[in-house]
Scaffold this motif. Structure first.
Motif, PDB file in Angstrom:
ATOM      1  N   GLY A  34      38.197  81.042  27.371  1.00  0.00           N
ATOM      2  CA  GLY A  34      37.541  81.160  26.065  1.00  0.00           C
ATOM      3  C   GLY A  34      37.510  79.878  25.260  1.00  0.00           C
TER       4      GLY A  34
ATOM      5  N   GLY B   1      44.871  76.663  40.993  1.00  0.00           N
ATOM      6  CA  GLY B   1      44.011  77.737  41.488  1.00  0.00           C
ATOM      7  C   GLY B   1      43.240  78.346  40.331  1.00  0.00           C
ATOM      8  N   VAL B   2      42.217  79.138  40.684  1.00  0.00           N
ATOM      9  CA  VAL B   2      41.427  79.829  39.652  1.00  0.00           C
ATOM     10  C   VAL B   2      41.877  81.284  39.644  1.00  0.00           C
ATOM     11  CG1 VAL B   2      39.120  80.429  38.836  1.00  0.00           C
ATOM     12  CG2 VAL B   2      39.458  78.328  40.171  1.00  0.00           C
TER      13      VAL B   2
ATOM     14  N   GLY C 260      45.053  75.735  35.278  1.00  0.00           N
ATOM     15  CA  GLY C 260      43.871  75.517  36.113  1.00  0.00           C
ATOM     16  C   GLY C 260      44.009  74.382  37.109  1.00  0.00           C
TER      17      GLY C 260
ATOM     18  N   LEU D  50      47.792  87.264  20.319  1.00  0.00           N
ATOM     19  CA  LEU D  50      47.628  85.912  19.768  1.00  0.00           C
ATOM     20  C   LEU D  50      46.548  85.913  18.703  1.00  0.00           C
ATOM     21  CD1 LEU D  50      46.630  83.803  22.897  1.00  0.00           C
ATOM     22  CD2 LEU D  50      48.883  84.664  22.440  1.00  0.00           C
TER      23      LEU D  50
ATOM     24  N   GLY E  51      42.495  85.309  31.800  1.00  0.00           N
ATOM     25  CA  GLY E  51      42.762  84.202  32.741  1.00  0.00           C
ATOM     26  C   GLY E  51      43.329  82.985  32.025  1.00  0.00           C
TER      27      GLY E  51
ATOM     28  N   THR F 129      39.860  78.340  23.723  1.00  0.00           N
ATOM     29  CA  THR F 129      40.698  78.326  22.515  1.00  0.00           C
ATOM     30  C   THR F 129      42.001  77.565  22.736  1.00  0.00           C
ATOM     31  OG1 THR F 129      41.932  80.344  23.022  1.00  0.00           O
ATOM     32  CG2 THR F 129      39.834  80.621  21.880  1.00  0.00           C
TER      33      THR F 129
ATOM     34  N   GLY G 249      42.922  71.344  27.914  1.00  0.00           N
ATOM     35  CA  GLY G 249      42.955  71.649  29.352  1.00  0.00           C
ATOM     36  C   GLY G 249      41.638  72.109  29.937  1.00  0.00           C
TER      37      GLY G 249
ATOM     38  N   ALA H 236      50.701  81.921  27.814  1.00  0.00           N
ATOM     39  CA  ALA H 236      50.706  81.981  26.343  1.00  0.00           C
ATOM     40  C   ALA H 236      51.931  82.728  25.825  1.00  0.00           C
ATOM     41  CB  ALA H 236      49.418  82.661  25.872  1.00  0.00           C
TER      42      ALA H 236
ATOM     43  N   ASN I  56      44.971  83.081  29.171  1.00  0.00           N
ATOM     44  CA  ASN I  56      46.323  83.426  28.718  1.00  0.00           C
ATOM     45  C   ASN I  56      47.348  83.221  29.833  1.00  0.00           C
ATOM     46  OD1 ASN I  56      45.122  86.395  26.926  1.00  0.00           O
ATOM     47  ND2 ASN I  56      45.055  84.258  26.345  1.00  0.00           N
TER      48      ASN I  56
ATOM     49  N   GLN J  17      37.542  77.420  33.266  1.00  0.00           N
ATOM     50  CA  GLN J  17      37.393  77.562  31.810  1.00  0.00           C
ATOM     51  C   GLN J  17      37.420  79.025  31.385  1.00  0.00           C
ATOM     52  OE1 GLN J  17      33.569  76.542  29.479  1.00  0.00           O
ATOM     53  NE2 GLN J  17      34.717  74.637  29.565  1.00  0.00           N
TER      54      GLN J  17
ATOM     55  N   THR K 212      47.833  79.463  30.789  1.00  0.00           N
ATOM     56  CA  THR K 212      48.641  78.689  29.834  1.00  0.00           C
ATOM     57  C   THR K 212      50.015  79.326  29.616  1.00  0.00           C
ATOM     58  OG1 THR K 212      47.650  79.929  28.000  1.00  0.00           O
ATOM     59  CG2 THR K 212      46.639  77.804  28.530  1.00  0.00           C
TER      60      THR K 212
ATOM     61  N   GLY L  90      52.643  83.778  21.780  1.00  0.00           N
ATOM     62  CA  GLY L  90      52.182  84.764  20.817  1.00  0.00           C
ATOM     63  C   GLY L  90      53.308  85.298  19.956  1.00  0.00           C
TER      64      GLY L  90
ATOM     65  N   TYR M 117      38.398  74.067  20.991  1.00  0.00           N
ATOM     66  CA  TYR M 117      38.539  74.656  19.644  1.00  0.00           C
ATOM     67  C   TYR M 117      38.944  73.588  18.628  1.00  0.00           C
ATOM     68  CZ  TYR M 117      40.288  77.662  15.893  1.00  0.00           C
ATOM     69  OH  TYR M 117      40.514  78.260  14.677  1.00  0.00           O
TER      70      TYR M 117
HETATM   71  C1  LIG Z   1      43.686  80.595  16.119  1.00  0.00           C
HETATM   72  C2  LIG Z   1      44.472  80.359  17.378  1.00  0.00           C
HETATM   73  C3  LIG Z   1      45.718  80.948  17.526  1.00  0.00           C
HETATM   74  C4  LIG Z   1      46.456  80.726  18.698  1.00  0.00           C
HETATM   75  N1  LIG Z   1      47.673  81.340  18.822  1.00  0.00           N
HETATM   76  C5  LIG Z   1      48.381  81.158  19.950  1.00  0.00           C
HETATM   77  C6  LIG Z   1      49.663  81.784  20.106  1.00  0.00           C
HETATM   78  O1  LIG Z   1      50.170  82.469  19.226  1.00  0.00           O
HETATM   79  N2  LIG Z   1      50.314  81.584  21.277  1.00  0.00           N
HETATM   80  C7  LIG Z   1      49.790  80.815  22.286  1.00  0.00           C
HETATM   81  O2  LIG Z   1      50.426  80.675  23.329  1.00  0.00           O
HETATM   82  N3  LIG Z   1      48.594  80.204  22.152  1.00  0.00           N
HETATM   83  C8  LIG Z   1      47.888  80.353  21.022  1.00  0.00           C
HETATM   84  N4  LIG Z   1      46.680  79.724  20.883  1.00  0.00           N
HETATM   85  C9  LIG Z   1      46.166  78.874  21.980  1.00  0.00           C
HETATM   86  C10 LIG Z   1      45.200  79.616  22.945  1.00  0.00           C
HETATM   87  O3  LIG Z   1      44.633  80.717  22.358  1.00  0.00           O
HETATM   88  C11 LIG Z   1      45.913  80.025  24.232  1.00  0.00           C
HETATM   89  O4  LIG Z   1      46.332  78.874  24.919  1.00  0.00           O
HETATM   90  C12 LIG Z   1      45.051  80.881  25.172  1.00  0.00           C
HETATM   91  O5  LIG Z   1      45.899  81.424  26.164  1.00  0.00           O
HETATM   92  C13 LIG Z   1      43.923  80.099  25.846  1.00  0.00           C
HETATM   93  O6  LIG Z   1      43.029  81.016  26.452  1.00  0.00           O
HETATM   94  P1  LIG Z   1      41.506  80.623  26.741  1.00  0.00           P
HETATM   95  O7  LIG Z   1      40.881  81.736  27.511  1.00  0.00           O
HETATM   96  O8  LIG Z   1      40.822  80.229  25.497  1.00  0.00           O
HETATM   97  O9  LIG Z   1      41.703  79.377  27.712  1.00  0.00           O
HETATM   98  P2  LIG Z   1      40.934  77.965  27.739  1.00  0.00           P
HETATM   99  O10 LIG Z   1      41.149  77.239  26.469  1.00  0.00           O
HETATM  100  O11 LIG Z   1      39.521  78.139  28.161  1.00  0.00           O
HETATM  101  O12 LIG Z   1      41.748  77.237  28.920  1.00  0.00           O
HETATM  102  C14 LIG Z   1      43.097  76.894  28.754  1.00  0.00           C
HETATM  103  C15 LIG Z   1      43.635  76.352  30.095  1.00  0.00           C
HETATM  104  O13 LIG Z   1      43.646  77.386  31.067  1.00  0.00           O
HETATM  105  C16 LIG Z   1      42.799  77.048  32.186  1.00  0.00           C
HETATM  106  N5  LIG Z   1      42.105  78.292  32.565  1.00  0.00           N
HETATM  107  C17 LIG Z   1      41.352  79.091  31.779  1.00  0.00           C
HETATM  108  N6  LIG Z   1      40.946  80.170  32.474  1.00  0.00           N
HETATM  109  C18 LIG Z   1      41.445  80.027  33.733  1.00  0.00           C
HETATM  110  C19 LIG Z   1      41.379  80.818  34.922  1.00  0.00           C
HETATM  111  N7  LIG Z   1      40.724  81.987  34.977  1.00  0.00           N
HETATM  112  N8  LIG Z   1      42.022  80.357  36.033  1.00  0.00           N
HETATM  113  C20 LIG Z   1      42.704  79.187  36.015  1.00  0.00           C
HETATM  114  N9  LIG Z   1      42.798  78.405  34.919  1.00  0.00           N
HETATM  115  C21 LIG Z   1      42.176  78.827  33.794  1.00  0.00           C
HETATM  116  C22 LIG Z   1      41.902  75.937  31.698  1.00  0.00           C
HETATM  117  O14 LIG Z   1      41.513  75.072  32.767  1.00  0.00           O
HETATM  118  C23 LIG Z   1      42.786  75.232  30.684  1.00  0.00           C
HETATM  119  O15 LIG Z   1      43.635  74.319  31.332  1.00  0.00           O
HETATM  120  C24 LIG Z   1      45.936  79.896  19.711  1.00  0.00           C
HETATM  121  C25 LIG Z   1      44.686  79.296  19.554  1.00  0.00           C
HETATM  122  C26 LIG Z   1      43.963  79.502  18.409  1.00  0.00           C
HETATM  123  C27 LIG Z   1      42.620  78.856  18.276  1.00  0.00           C
END
Ligand SMILES: Cc1cc2nc3c(=O)[nH]c(=O)nc-3n(C[C@H](O)[C@H](O)[C@H](O)COP(=O)(O)OP(=O)(O)OC[C@H]3O[C@@H](n4cnc5c(N)ncnc54)[C@H](O)[C@@H]3O)c2cc1C
Length: 464
Positions: free
Chosen positions: A75, A207-208, A204, A136, A145, A77, A82, A152, A147, A73, A150, A154, A36
């Motif tokens: 979304g 494990g997945v 990640g 978020l 996954g 974001t 990572g 997350a 969320n 991988q 990481t 929020g 992103y």
């Molecule tokens: C506009 C915006 C606002 C945001 N606000 C917040 C917020 O308020 N709080 C917050 O914490 N984050 C926030 N984020 C960051 C982001 O959204 C979070 O980190 C979110 O949890 C990532 O999810 P994703 O599916 O996009 O993961 P990805 O970006 O695809 O992956 C993130 C990590 O998780 C791993 N991963 C993904 N899926 C899996 C799976 N199924 N199994 C194992 N590993 C996996 C990846 O290898 C990578 O290391 C924000 C981002 C944006 C762009």
């Protein structure tokens, strides 16, 4: 020689899983290797798009046997790099492992596949009279996954905790393809090691994640949101203490420093500044209750606002009188307008709440003394001790982002903070993990990594 080896690996993957699941790197769309707001990363050797946990397991078993690295991988974001391949790996996109399996009203749980987009889950549980314990800004693209991987945070963490606190059960595929499943729905279950907490927040590398059971809460339809001005950081902290003591239904306590508020309210289309700019701090407070009584939450918040104004903790305030007004206040706080700043670098740090005002002053001073033209904007989930910083330097120096990182993280480290509050380490913060973790902690992390992924094929080059 290497390309021959890569061709053999690709052929083995396609033979095992077919072209519906495996796409050769040359044909992979850039969105699978672009984080992103970033420039594209390196093209992977192949993209895997499994549809089930069994297909995830087959991919991992094969990659483990032939020694190929895998980047899980969601979304894309995540803001730490990572999920972005570094070159030559298999990207394992979870986008087709999606769907809600069950909403159990009695247990107050939702069982969901890891590739489901957060907003899809939020809408489904709302239709059943519930809500999730987290939200978020990236809700429309991020996946469950991602969320969990990481951990997350929020904007509801002061009420319900972070994502780790929402997970009752988990299913995952280990590096060698083993499926481990504990889709537990019980709040209490003390049967041995709670292994799910190792995978939550592991980005990640261990494990997945393929499925999860998440807690549900009764929907809180009567929400009220206000924005107030605090004259100094001491008042922000005193206000936070009042909110904790007086408003048990408060779910957000978000703070914007003056420059952030001024920039975002002037540059967000369709938004007019609801309070004059140039004040010291802007605090967004949201309360919500499950009780269907529109007056309860708003009236209580209004009466406390009056008391805070009288006590001088707050010098001005606006209470949203409609859902649209509340959404406009949130639009300012989400601050997407800052993404347009040149060479923007996002920081996501945490410090004890009482120190964050001083941290912002020291950090800004350190940045200005090095780059006088720097723009640094501070905002964040202050109730969670989490502050974000958007740093923009039009003419980024030769040393690049790393030089800016060193300046910011030196201040974080000197004040006993964490280099990542919620976005994780990924590649961006990897050189700075030691700023927030001791050598003994890092050694323990490496031991755990070696035990779960002895060949080091899961997301190598990330976190550790
Ligand atoms: C506009 C915006 C606002 C945001 N606000 C917040 C917020 O308020 N709080 C917050 O914490 N984050 C926030 N984020 C960051 C982001 O959204 C979070 O980190 C979110 O949890 C990532 O999810 P994703 O599916 O996009 O993961 P990805 O970006 O695809 O992956 C993130 C990590 O998780 C791993 N991963 C993904 N899926 C899996 C799976 N199924 N199994 C194992 N590993 C996996 C990846 O290898 C990578 O290391 C924000 C981002 C944006 C762009």
């Amino acid at each position: 020689m290497e390309s021959r080896n890569q061709a053999n690996i690709l052929a083995a993957l396609i033979k095992e899983l077919g072209t519906d699941i495996v796409t050769p790197g040359i044909d992979v769309a850039p969105r699978y290797f672009t984080g992103y707001g970033e420039a594209p990363g390196s093209r992977p050797l192949a993209l895997g798009r499994p549809r089930s946990v069994d297909e995830v397991s087959r991919i991992m078993r094969l990659c483990h046997r032939i020694g190929v690295s895998v980047v899980p991988q969601g979304g894309m974001t995540g803001l730490a790099g990572g999920a972005v391949p570094l070159g030559g790996e298999i990207v394992l996109s979870m986008e087709r492992c999606s769907g809600i399996e069950e909403i159990d009203a009695a247990a107050s749980t939702v069982t969901v596949k890891a590739g489901t987009v957060l907003e899809t889950v939020q809408e489904a549980v709302r239709a059943a009279g519930f809500e999730l314990g987290y939200d978020l800004g990236a809700r429309g693209s991020c996946q469950i996954g991602g969320n969990l991987a990481t951990n997350a945070g929020g904007s509801r963490a002061i009420r319900f905790g972070v994502v780790r606190d929402q997970v009752l059960g988990l299913e995952a595929v280990l590096a060698d393809g083993t499926i481990v499943s504990s889709l537990n729905k019980m709040l209490k279950n003390n049967t041995g090691y709670d292994w799910k907490h190792l995978l939550i927040g592991s980005e990640g590398t261990l494990g997945v994640i393929t499925r999860a059971v998440l807690k549900l809460y009764p929907e809180r339809p009567s929400a009220s949101t206000c924005l107030c001005v605090a004259p100094d950081y001491q008042s922000v902290v005193a206000l936070w203490q009042q909110v904790r003591a007086q408003l048990p239904d408060a779910s957000s306590f978000e703070v914007m420093w003056s420059d952030f508020y001024r920039y975002v309210s002037a540059n967000t289309p369709g938004v007019r500044a609801p309070l004059p700019a140039q004040q010291a701090f802007y605090v967004l407070i949201e309360c919500a209750t499950a009780v269907h009584d529109a007056t309860t939450s708003a009236a209580r918040l209004e009466s406390y606002l009056g008391a805070w104004l009288e006590a001088g903790l707050v010098s001005d305030a606006v209470l949203a009188s409609s859902l649209q007004q509340a959404q406009e206040l949130w639009l300012i706080r989400e601050g997407l307008a800052i993404d347009e700043l040149p060479n923007l670098i996002n920081y996501d740090v945490s410090l004890p709440i009482g120190l964050i005002g001083e941290f912002a002053e020291r950090c800004e001073k350190a940045l200005i003394s090095r780059w006088p033209q720097v723009v640094s904007l501070f905002f964040g989930h202050l109730g969670d001790s989490n502050v974000h910083i958007g740093v923009s330097i039009a003419e980024l120096p030769g040393e690049g982002v790393h030089a800016v990182d060193v300046v910011v993280y030196d201040v974080v480290s000197a004040m006993g903070g964490s280099v990542s509050a919620e976005h994780g380490i990924g590649t961006h913060k990897k050189p700075f993990l030691g700023y927030s973790r001791s050598p003994a902690e890092l050694a323990l992390m490496r031991t755990l990594k070696a035990a779960l992924d002895p060949k080091g094929i899961l997301n190598p080059g990330k976190v550790l």
